[in-house]
Design a protein around this motif. Structure first.
Motif, short mmCIF file in Angstrom:
data_model
loop_
_atom_site.label_atom_id
_atom_site.label_comp_id
_atom_site.label_asym_id
_atom_site.label_seq_id
_atom_site.Cartn_x
_atom_site.Cartn_y
_atom_site.Cartn_z
N LEU A 23 42.65 108.51 -20.96
CA LEU A 23 42.64 109.61 -21.55
C LEU A 23 41.35 110.06 -22.26
CD1 LEU A 23 46.40 108.41 -23.14
CD2 LEU A 23 45.95 110.46 -21.38
N ALA A 24 40.39 110.02 -22.87
CA ALA A 24 39.78 109.93 -23.28
C ALA A 24 38.29 110.80 -22.73
CB ALA A 24 38.24 108.95 -24.35
N GLY A 25 38.28 110.11 -21.03
CA GLY A 25 37.55 110.60 -19.97
C GLY A 25 37.37 112.10 -20.16
N ALA A 54 36.33 105.27 -12.31
CA ALA A 54 36.13 103.46 -11.01
C ALA A 54 36.90 103.47 -9.58
CB ALA A 54 35.55 101.97 -11.83
N GLY A 62 43.33 105.04 -16.37
CA GLY A 62 42.72 103.69 -17.34
C GLY A 62 44.08 103.04 -17.87
N GLY A 119 51.36 100.30 -19.24
CA GLY A 119 49.87 100.57 -19.69
C GLY A 119 50.82 100.79 -21.52
N TRP A 157 53.79 104.12 -26.02
CA TRP A 157 55.19 104.54 -27.02
C TRP A 157 53.74 105.20 -27.93
CZ3 TRP A 157 55.87 99.04 -27.25
CH2 TRP A 157 56.96 98.70 -26.94
N ALA A 197 34.75 105.99 -8.14
CA ALA A 197 32.89 106.22 -8.25
C ALA A 197 32.54 105.25 -9.39
CB ALA A 197 32.85 107.71 -8.45
N PRO A 234 35.80 101.08 -22.13
CA PRO A 234 36.02 100.26 -23.54
C PRO A 234 34.44 99.58 -23.45
CG PRO A 234 37.68 100.17 -21.72
CD PRO A 234 37.00 100.32 -20.85
N ILE A 267 26.47 98.31 -18.10
CA ILE A 267 26.34 99.13 -17.06
C ILE A 267 24.85 99.28 -17.24
CG2 ILE A 267 25.73 102.05 -17.44
CD1 ILE A 267 28.72 102.16 -17.31
N VAL A 295 46.25 90.87 -22.60
CA VAL A 295 48.08 91.08 -22.43
C VAL A 295 48.69 91.22 -21.07
CG1 VAL A 295 48.23 93.68 -22.82
CG2 VAL A 295 50.03 92.27 -23.04
N GLY A 326 42.15 102.36 -30.86
CA GLY A 326 43.09 101.58 -30.21
C GLY A 326 44.07 102.06 -29.20
N GLY A 327 44.43 103.35 -29.73
CA GLY A 327 45.72 104.20 -28.78
C GLY A 327 45.35 105.08 -28.40
C1 LIG Z 1 49.36 96.92 -21.79
C2 LIG Z 1 49.41 98.06 -22.62
C3 LIG Z 1 49.89 98.86 -23.76
C4 LIG Z 1 49.35 99.35 -25.00
N1 LIG Z 1 51.02 100.22 -25.79
C5 LIG Z 1 50.07 101.14 -26.25
C6 LIG Z 1 50.83 101.69 -26.56
O1 LIG Z 1 51.90 101.89 -26.80
N2 LIG Z 1 50.95 102.72 -27.56
C7 LIG Z 1 49.18 103.23 -27.60
O2 LIG Z 1 48.87 104.71 -28.65
N3 LIG Z 1 48.28 102.41 -26.80
C8 LIG Z 1 48.66 101.70 -25.96
N4 LIG Z 1 47.77 101.08 -25.59
C9 LIG Z 1 46.15 101.19 -25.10
C10 LIG Z 1 46.43 102.67 -24.55
O3 LIG Z 1 46.59 102.35 -23.36
C11 LIG Z 1 44.23 103.13 -25.23
O4 LIG Z 1 44.19 102.26 -25.90
C12 LIG Z 1 44.38 104.13 -23.89
O5 LIG Z 1 44.80 104.60 -22.76
C13 LIG Z 1 42.66 104.34 -24.14
O6 LIG Z 1 42.45 105.10 -23.67
P1 LIG Z 1 40.78 105.35 -23.12
O7 LIG Z 1 40.58 106.54 -22.08
O8 LIG Z 1 39.93 105.56 -24.01
O9 LIG Z 1 40.32 104.43 -22.36
P2 LIG Z 1 40.68 103.75 -20.83
O10 LIG Z 1 41.77 103.89 -20.69
O11 LIG Z 1 40.39 102.21 -20.62
O12 LIG Z 1 40.06 104.35 -19.41
C14 LIG Z 1 38.70 104.43 -19.17
C15 LIG Z 1 38.13 104.82 -17.61
O13 LIG Z 1 37.06 104.23 -17.15
C16 LIG Z 1 37.39 103.58 -15.06
N5 LIG Z 1 35.57 102.86 -15.84
C17 LIG Z 1 36.07 101.62 -16.46
N6 LIG Z 1 33.91 101.25 -16.32
C18 LIG Z 1 33.60 102.19 -15.37
C19 LIG Z 1 32.14 102.79 -14.82
N7 LIG Z 1 31.44 101.70 -14.17
N8 LIG Z 1 33.08 103.80 -14.20
C20 LIG Z 1 33.99 105.01 -13.80
N9 LIG Z 1 34.38 104.62 -14.59
C21 LIG Z 1 35.18 103.03 -15.38
C22 LIG Z 1 38.21 102.90 -16.32
O14 LIG Z 1 38.32 102.47 -14.54
C23 LIG Z 1 39.37 103.67 -16.89
O15 LIG Z 1 39.68 104.76 -15.70
C24 LIG Z 1 47.81 99.81 -24.67
C25 LIG Z 1 47.23 99.87 -23.28
C26 LIG Z 1 47.62 98.90 -22.60
C27 LIG Z 1 46.87 97.53 -22.06
#
Ligand SMILES: Cc1cc2nc3c(=O)[nH]c(=O)nc-3n(C[C@H](O)[C@H](O)[C@H](O)COP(=O)(O)OP(=O)(O)OC[C@H]3O[C@@H](n4cnc5c(N)ncnc54)[C@H](O)[C@@H]3O)c2cc1C
Length: 449
Positions: A8-10, A29, A35, A51, A54, A223, A254, A261, A283, A421-422
């Motif tokens: 979601l961040a990217g 990746a 993610g 994943g 909520w 990638a 993360p 990297i 988890v 973390g959400g």
């Molecule tokens: C089981 C579980 C339950 C959760 N429940 C909740 C909830 O109920 N409510 C809530 O708000 N949050 C919840 N979370 C947390 C929430 O899902 C995350 O905080 C959020 O989705 C993180 O988004 P992000 O884009 O920061 O990171 P990520 O979703 O981790 O995205 C990072 C992306 O980078 C990619 N990546 C990693 N390394 C590389 C690389 N070297 N090159 C290219 N790509 C790479 C990964 O494949 C991934 O797609 C939960 C998480 C889990 C695991």
């Protein structure tokens, strides 16, 4: 612009850059976007959330995105009695007061009161400015509970709550981080109420797919980025699909994965330390699908907390309306997740279903579909729900996680403190990183040649 990671961040960062007239390329990746959001669609069309799912009260960005994606929000089902399995007994809870022995009840109430008092003194976005921040940073939740709980049962309940919500046992949890995290939702009790308030029809991963659809071919799957080189013109990102040059990069993975990297030249000491200081919790999330939510017929909400394991918490995750088909979702956090992972697949399934049978009766033992997702075993997350700052790092290296490093910007749900973390935090971080890029480019444009 190059964006690393299609969570979601990217995806949010890339969308904002595209909207501003820039050409982002997202390098992901995995062979999918989203993610740590992930859904599995059963044959009957029911989406099982594996994943993030909520939305908390006030998660407006995610709410808006979900609606843009054509989804709606609905309240988590919580009518009926909750269950608490503790000290070898199965107890029913109606209302907010946990069914504990009087001493334990008092213990938990006092601990919650004391925690909330500490929470009030910690600024959510700058916890290092809290009075006594360094001491709180050096203290674990476990140490704090050791000092502030007296009863075995009260302590067991609090241990369960922290382990379930953080994905690690209390002695691994940084007290300062935990206070800021609780503060982000208001108070301790909100962690189990307004923090898990709403769900998204079709599943949270649908929001990521919607964002990716808007970016079209600007998202490159499979990638994985292995190196980032700082060049005269900006950056070069090396991935399994070749090298990409860009003026700036947003790293939206993360911290623990970003640490893998290779940076050329190497990152400054503080930054490299910060990335290594936030290992993920662990988890395993499981879902069991039934033809109907049979527990509701017995006056149960489907919500349960159990000290016996391997599950620690269960919720009714059925569709809105009459809830048919019925879905129970369960969490196996921390050490329990590692122990479960060591078992063969059949034994894992049996252990989890045994938990559900103890709580909800024999019908729970024969779901039409059972799925599990061990996030620690996933090489592109290496755990969940989020990164856990090590003791003593919040007032030091981890403070710098969101600071740009030359043309490299950082996003991801670990780079914000509000909604840390959400999913909401992930979206906020993507918007922030995109705004930084735009500001930096604007500044560059007005600089004399
Ligand atoms: C089981 C579980 C339950 C959760 N429940 C909740 C909830 O109920 N409510 C809530 O708000 N949050 C919840 N979370 C947390 C929430 O899902 C995350 O905080 C959020 O989705 C993180 O988004 P992000 O884009 O920061 O990171 P990520 O979703 O981790 O995205 C990072 C992306 O980078 C990619 N990546 C990693 N390394 C590389 C690389 N070297 N090159 C290219 N790509 C790479 C990964 O494949 C991934 O797609 C939960 C998480 C889990 C695991």
């Amino acid at each position: 612009m190059v964006v690393v990671g299609a969570g979601l961040a990217g995806l949010t960062a890339a969308r904002e850059l595209l909207r501003a007239g820039l050409e982002p390329l997202v390098l992901e990746a995995r062979d999918r976007v989203g993610g740590r959001t992930l859904g599995r669609t059963a044959d009957d069309g029911t989406v099982l959330e594996l994943g993030g799912q909520w939305l908390a009260d006030g998660n407006e960005r995610m709410g808006r995105l979900a609606r843009e994606a054509g989804a709606t929000l609905f309240r988590n089902h919580d009518e009926g009695a909750d269950l608490l399995e503790m000290s070898g007994e199965l107890r029913h809870q109606r209302g907010a007061v946990p069914p504990l022995k009087p001493l334990a009840l008092l213990d938990v109430a006092l601990a919650r009161f004391r925690l909330d008092r500490l929470v009030a003194a910690v600024p959510v976005r700058t916890p290092w400015h809290a009075p006594d921040a360094a001491r709180l940073d050096d203290t674990s939740i476990g140490d704090w509970l050791d000092r502030h709980t007296r009863s075995r049962e009260g302590r067991a309940l609090l241990d369960l709550a922290f382990t379930t919500m953080w994905g690690a046992e209390p002695h691994r949890l940084n007290l300062l981080q935990a206070l800021a995290y609780i503060g982000s939702t208001g108070k301790f009790d909100n962690l189990t109420t307004t923090k898990i308030q709403d769900r998204i029809t079709g599943g949270a991963a649908g929001v990521a797919r919607f964002l990716a659809d808007g970016l079209g071919e600007r998202v490159l799957l499979e990638a994985p980025v292995t190196a980032i080189r700082l060049t005269a013109g900006g950056v070069e990102a090396e991935s399994a699909q070749g090298a990409v040059r860009a003026r700036r990069a947003v790293i939206a993975v993360p911290p623990q994965l970003a640490a893998d990297i290779r940076f050329e030249p190497g990152l400054p000491h503080d930054r490299a330390t910060a990335l290594r200081s936030v290992p993920m919790g662990a988890v395993t999330k499981v879902s069991a699908l039934y033809d109907r939510p049979f527990w509701r017929e017995r006056g149960l909400s489907g919500k349960a907390l159990t000290g016996r394991g391997p599950l620690t918490a269960v919720f009714d995750n059925s569709a809105p309306g009459d809830g048919s088909p019925g879905v129970l979702v369960g969490f196996v956090p921390g050490t329990r997740a590692r122990e479960l992972a060591a078992l063969p697949e059949d034994d894992r399934r049996r252990a989890v279903l045994d938990s559900l049978v103890r709580l909800f009766g024999p019908q729970a033992g024969t779901p039409g579909l059972y799925v599990e997702k061990d996030w620690a075993a996933d090489p592109w997350s290496r755990g969940g729900y989020f990164g856990l700052p090590a003791l003593g790092t919040m007032t030091g290296a981890v403070r710098t996680l969101a600071e740009p490093h030359g043309p490299v910007h950082w996003a991801g749900s670990e780079t914000v403190l509000k909604d840390y973390g959400g999913m909401e935090g992930a979206v906020t971080s993507g918007e922030r990183a995109a705004a930084e890029v735009l500001a930096a480019i604007g500044e560059a444009a007005v600089q004399p040649a």
